[in-house]
Structures are given as structure tokens and as C-alpha cells.
Design a protein around this motif. Structure first.
Motif, short mmCIF file in Angstrom:
data_model
loop_
_atom_site.label_atom_id
_atom_site.label_comp_id
_atom_site.label_asym_id
_atom_site.label_seq_id
_atom_site.Cartn_x
_atom_site.Cartn_y
_atom_site.Cartn_z
N ASN A 24 0.86 -1.19 0.00
CA ASN A 24 0.00 0.00 0.00
C ASN A 24 0.89 1.24 0.00
O ASN A 24 1.76 1.39 0.85
CB ASN A 24 -0.89 -0.03 1.24
N TYR A 25 0.68 2.13 -0.96
CA TYR A 25 1.52 3.33 -1.06
C TYR A 25 1.41 4.24 0.16
O TYR A 25 2.26 5.11 0.37
CB TYR A 25 1.20 4.12 -2.34
N LYS A 26 0.41 4.03 0.99
CA LYS A 26 0.26 4.83 2.21
C LYS A 26 0.95 4.19 3.42
O LYS A 26 0.98 4.79 4.48
CB LYS A 26 -1.22 5.02 2.53
N SER A 27 1.50 3.00 3.24
CA SER A 27 2.12 2.29 4.37
C SER A 27 3.41 2.98 4.80
O SER A 27 4.04 3.70 4.00
CB SER A 27 2.42 0.84 3.98
N PRO A 28 3.84 2.76 6.03
CA PRO A 28 5.10 3.37 6.49
C PRO A 28 6.30 2.98 5.62
O PRO A 28 7.15 3.83 5.34
CB PRO A 28 5.25 2.84 7.91
N LEU A 29 6.36 1.73 5.16
CA LEU A 29 7.48 1.31 4.31
C LEU A 29 7.47 2.05 2.99
O LEU A 29 8.50 2.56 2.53
CB LEU A 29 7.43 -0.20 4.08
N ALA A 30 6.32 2.15 2.34
CA ALA A 30 6.23 2.86 1.06
C ALA A 30 6.59 4.33 1.24
O ALA A 30 7.34 4.90 0.43
CB ALA A 30 4.83 2.72 0.48
N GLN A 31 6.10 4.95 2.29
CA GLN A 31 6.40 6.36 2.53
C GLN A 31 7.90 6.58 2.77
O GLN A 31 8.46 7.58 2.34
CB GLN A 31 5.58 6.88 3.72
N LEU A 32 8.53 5.63 3.43
CA LEU A 32 9.97 5.71 3.67
C LEU A 32 10.76 5.61 2.36
O LEU A 32 11.75 6.31 2.17
CB LEU A 32 10.40 4.58 4.62
N LEU A 33 10.32 4.78 1.45
CA LEU A 33 11.05 4.54 0.21
C LEU A 33 10.79 5.57 -0.89
O LEU A 33 11.65 5.81 -1.73
CB LEU A 33 10.72 3.15 -0.33
N MET A 34 9.62 6.17 -0.88
CA MET A 34 9.30 7.15 -1.93
C MET A 34 10.27 8.33 -1.88
O MET A 34 10.57 8.85 -0.83
CB MET A 34 7.86 7.62 -1.80
N GLY A 35 10.75 8.69 -3.05
CA GLY A 35 11.70 9.79 -3.14
C GLY A 35 13.15 9.35 -3.04
O GLY A 35 14.06 10.16 -3.23
N LYS A 36 13.40 8.10 -2.75
CA LYS A 36 14.76 7.58 -2.67
C LYS A 36 15.29 7.30 -4.07
O LYS A 36 14.53 7.16 -5.02
CB LYS A 36 14.81 6.29 -1.84
N ALA A 37 16.60 7.19 -4.19
CA ALA A 37 17.24 6.92 -5.46
C ALA A 37 18.09 5.66 -5.34
O ALA A 37 18.41 5.20 -4.23
CB ALA A 37 18.12 8.10 -5.85
N VAL A 38 18.47 5.11 -6.49
CA VAL A 38 19.35 3.94 -6.51
C VAL A 38 20.62 4.26 -5.73
O VAL A 38 21.21 5.32 -5.88
CB VAL A 38 19.69 3.54 -7.96
N GLY A 39 21.00 3.34 -4.86
CA GLY A 39 22.19 3.50 -4.03
C GLY A 39 21.90 4.09 -2.66
O GLY A 39 22.74 4.02 -1.78
N ASP A 40 20.73 4.67 -2.49
CA ASP A 40 20.38 5.25 -1.19
C ASP A 40 20.23 4.16 -0.13
O ASP A 40 19.62 3.12 -0.39
CB ASP A 40 19.07 6.02 -1.26
N PRO A 41 20.79 4.39 1.06
CA PRO A 41 20.56 3.45 2.16
C PRO A 41 19.19 3.68 2.78
O PRO A 41 18.67 4.80 2.74
CB PRO A 41 21.67 3.80 3.15
N GLY A 51 15.87 -3.68 9.63
CA GLY A 51 17.23 -3.84 9.13
C GLY A 51 17.68 -2.70 8.26
O GLY A 51 17.01 -1.69 8.10
N SER A 52 18.86 -2.89 7.68
CA SER A 52 19.46 -1.92 6.77
C SER A 52 19.35 -2.47 5.36
O SER A 52 19.69 -3.63 5.11
CB SER A 52 20.94 -1.71 7.12
N TYR A 53 18.93 -1.64 4.45
CA TYR A 53 18.72 -2.03 3.07
C TYR A 53 19.32 -1.00 2.14
O TYR A 53 19.62 0.11 2.56
CB TYR A 53 17.22 -2.18 2.78
N LYS A 54 19.51 -1.36 0.88
CA LYS A 54 20.00 -0.41 -0.12
C LYS A 54 19.17 -0.59 -1.38
O LYS A 54 18.87 -1.71 -1.80
CB LYS A 54 21.47 -0.68 -0.44
N ILE A 55 18.78 0.52 -1.97
CA ILE A 55 17.99 0.47 -3.21
C ILE A 55 18.94 0.17 -4.36
O ILE A 55 19.91 0.89 -4.59
CB ILE A 55 17.25 1.79 -3.42
N VAL A 56 18.64 -0.91 -5.10
CA VAL A 56 19.52 -1.31 -6.21
C VAL A 56 18.89 -1.08 -7.57
O VAL A 56 19.58 -1.05 -8.58
CB VAL A 56 19.98 -2.78 -6.08
N GLU A 57 17.57 -0.90 -7.63
CA GLU A 57 16.92 -0.64 -8.90
C GLU A 57 15.57 -0.01 -8.67
O GLU A 57 14.88 -0.35 -7.70
CB GLU A 57 16.70 -1.95 -9.68
#
Length: 64
Positions: A24-41, A51-57
Motif C-alpha cells: 500500500n503506497y500509504k504504508s510506512p514502508l512505502a512512505q519511507l522509500l518514496m523519493g529515494k534513489a538507486v544507491g540510497d541506504p 534492518g538496513s537495506y539499499k535500493i539497487v533498482e
């Protein structure tokens, strides 16, 4: 991290199905990820996925 890769798609609340990676785009996880770019922690602290994750694509799932 353990080297695992996770694929997520942001959808409306009526389509959300976490077992398919449809979040769900309104979920805390989606809100955290929106606006991030490839390589962002990304640091996420939730009982199901802490945990710790990195955006790869990033891609438009509708364009596939």
C-alpha cells in the motif's frame, strides 16, 4: 544484510498484498522509500522487516 533481494510494488490500498510484494503506497514502508534513489541506504525498524537495506533498482512496473 543477508544479500537477499526484495522486489516491491506500490499499489492502492485495495490491491495491496504483501505476500506478492504489493505494498500500500500509504504504508510506512512505502512512505519511507518514496523519493529515494538507486544507491540510497534505507533503515527500517518494523517487527516484520527490520534492518538496513539499499535500493539497487527502480522501475515503473506499469511499463513492463
Amino acid at each position: 544484510t543477508d544479500g537477499a533481494t526484495y522486489e516491491l510494488s506500490f499499489v492502492g490500498p485495495w490491491e495491496a498484498d504483501p505476500t506478492k510484494g504489493w505494498i500500500n503506497y500509504k504504508s510506512p514502508l512505502a512512505q519511507l522509500l518514496m523519493g529515494k534513489a538507486v544507491g540510497d541506504p534505507v533503515e527500517f525498524d518494523h517487527s516484520a522487516a527490520s534492518g538496513s537495506y539499499k535500493i539497487v533498482e527502480l522501475r515503473n512496473a506499469l511499463a513492463d
